[in-house]
Design an enzyme around this catalytic site. Structure first.
Site, short mmCIF file in Angstrom:
data_model
loop_
_atom_site.label_atom_id
_atom_site.label_comp_id
_atom_site.label_asym_id
_atom_site.label_seq_id
_atom_site.Cartn_x
_atom_site.Cartn_y
_atom_site.Cartn_z
N CYS A 23 -15.73 -63.35 -18.18
CA CYS A 23 -16.06 -62.90 -17.15
C CYS A 23 -17.21 -63.31 -16.65
O CYS A 23 -17.53 -63.45 -15.55
CB CYS A 23 -16.05 -61.27 -17.12
N ARG A 32 -8.07 -69.03 -25.51
CA ARG A 32 -8.95 -69.79 -24.67
C ARG A 32 -9.17 -71.40 -25.16
O ARG A 32 -9.08 -71.96 -24.37
CB ARG A 32 -10.08 -69.14 -24.18
N THR A 57 -3.87 -48.75 -21.11
CA THR A 57 -4.76 -47.95 -21.23
C THR A 57 -6.07 -48.23 -21.09
O THR A 57 -7.09 -47.30 -20.96
CB THR A 57 -4.18 -46.95 -22.43
N GLU A 75 -20.76 -63.90 -27.16
CA GLU A 75 -20.91 -64.33 -25.50
C GLU A 75 -21.59 -65.59 -25.34
O GLU A 75 -21.22 -66.61 -24.22
CB GLU A 75 -21.70 -63.18 -24.79
N HIS A 89 -21.89 -58.97 -12.83
CA HIS A 89 -22.66 -59.84 -13.72
C HIS A 89 -23.46 -60.88 -12.96
O HIS A 89 -23.16 -61.49 -11.99
CB HIS A 89 -21.72 -60.67 -14.56
N GLN A 104 -25.57 -58.93 -17.69
CA GLN A 104 -24.14 -58.30 -17.68
C GLN A 104 -23.97 -56.80 -18.01
O GLN A 104 -24.58 -56.16 -18.52
CB GLN A 104 -23.40 -58.92 -18.70
N ARG A 113 -27.15 -57.49 -22.01
CA ARG A 113 -26.59 -56.46 -21.32
C ARG A 113 -27.53 -55.43 -20.60
O ARG A 113 -28.66 -55.06 -21.27
CB ARG A 113 -25.74 -55.50 -22.54
N GLY A 161 -18.16 -54.55 -18.95
CA GLY A 161 -17.91 -55.85 -19.61
C GLY A 161 -17.35 -55.58 -20.94
O GLY A 161 -16.95 -56.11 -21.43
N ASN A 173 -17.82 -58.45 -12.38
CA ASN A 173 -17.00 -58.82 -13.74
C ASN A 173 -15.43 -58.26 -14.08
O ASN A 173 -14.70 -58.76 -14.65
CB ASN A 173 -17.91 -58.54 -14.94
#
Length: 361
Positions: free
Chosen positions: A159, A119, A13, A212, A253, A186, A246, A190, A338
């Site tokens: 991203c 990651r 969603t 980030e 991006h 960015q 941002r 994102g 992105n």
């Protein structure tokens, strides 16, 4: 590929989940049979669960509208019995995501994740299919640790990395990149937002994106690393430093990159490498792979978000403004979409790689 795989989207969603839905609609290899989200959405049809939160520029796929959403945590047994593997894009705390993804893997269900939780798990491959496809060879070691035959977790990288690391990767292999300074600009998607849901971003720039900068400095080293026994060892160099900002853009991006080499190439050599570069994704002709991954623009004002972000269905990387620098050897600008190359599209491409290399069998 003759075989079709039945797949689920866990976290269907949210914005990335919605992007998965649109990308997997009519996918030649993957057939969506299951959608899962939080217990709040469980029991509703996908159309009801998403409601006014649908933020893609195309409609909800017809085939998915009436699928009844399942509970991502409560229905694992049932979900994993229906699918060959799942895409994961849940919005939970990091340790909860780690546990959830391993739970799916332990139910012998491979997980291709958009989340950052795994990651830096040493035996979880974090892959950009054009750059480090060989990292998927760590999966047998991960299966051994998890005690699984089929199940594993594979992730895509952050991203914003997808804009500038692909440009650096082939240069590093040939000329040795010593240090990199990057400033990323960015898009609001994102953060899973639109201008409707984040009016504060209109006519505004926010010079902070939580977590980030650390990701931008550390994740490239894992991508450039090597499998060593049962783990992926991150590379020791190059040294990365990053600032992440941002900006009031819906998607796309942009990275401004400054780079110093061990052996300084000429501009012509750099452009030739970019223009000729391809990876395992192109070799295997994966359905979502761009024909040409890296694209150099000679115009002084390109690449631009509006004109370049959808290049090759949003899966290509655009580069421009290469010039010598007074502090570093060179500076240039990179751009990628992105939520396509950077998020869901990159994960779909990774799943295609895993399927083509036999890891989903």
């Amino acid at each position: 590929m003759e075989k079709k795989f039945n797949v689920g989207i866990v976290g269907a969603t949210g914005m990335v989940g919605q992007r998965f839905a649109t990308l997997l609609d009519n996918h030649p290899w993957f057939n969506v049979v299951c959608l899962a989200a939080s217990s709040r959405s469980a029991g509703k049809t996908y159309a009801e669960a998403v409601g006014k939160k649908w933020c893609m520029d195309v409609d909800i796929p017809e085939k998915m509208k009436d699928i009844v959403v399942m509970d991502a945590t409560g229905d694992i047994e049932k979900i994993t019995s229906m699918v060959d593997f799942v895409f994961c894009a849940v919005d939970m705390k990091k340790d909860e995501i780690k546990a959830l993804e391993e739970e799916y893997a332990k139910h012998e269900c491979p997980v291709v994740s958009n989340n950052s939780a795994h990651r830096f798990t040493p035996d979880v491959p974090m892959v950009v299919p054009e750059l480090n496809a060989d990292h998927i060879n760590i999966i047998p070691a991960q299966r051994k640790r998890l005690g699984t035959k089929r199940g594993f977790v594979a992730v895509k990288s952050n991203c914003s990395l997808q804009s500038y690391v692909p440009a650096l990767f082939p240069l590093h292999e040939k000329f040795g990149v010593k240090r990199v300074l990057v400033c990323t600009y960015q898009a609001i998607s994102g953060a899973g937002k639109t201008f409707d849901t984040w009016p504060d971003m209109i006519d505004n720039v926010i010079p902070y994106i939580g977590g980030e900068e650390e990701k931008s400095e550390l994740e490239p080293l894992k991508l450039m690393g090597k499998i060593d026994g049962d783990v992926i060892k991150s590379a020791d160099s190059p040294a990365f430093t990053a600032q992440c900002i941002r900006v009031p853009v819906s998607n796309g991006h942009l990275g401004a990159v400054f780079v110093e080499f061990e052996n300084k190439p000429s501009k012509e050599e750099m452009i030739e490498i970019w223009e000729g570069f391809s990876g395992r994704a192109q070799e295997l002709e994966l359905p979502s792979a761009p024909k040409k991954f890296l694209n150099y623009f000679t115009e002084p004002d390109r690449p631009q978000i509006k004109s370049e972000r959808m290049l090759e269905n949003g899966m290509a990387v655009s580069i421009g403004r290469l010039r010598e620098d007074t502090q570093y050897d060179y500076k240039f600008v990179c751009l990628s979409h992105n939520t396509l190359r950077g998020a869901a599209g990159g994960a779909v491409l990774l799943a295609e790689l895993l399927a083509a290399e036999g890891y989903m069998d």
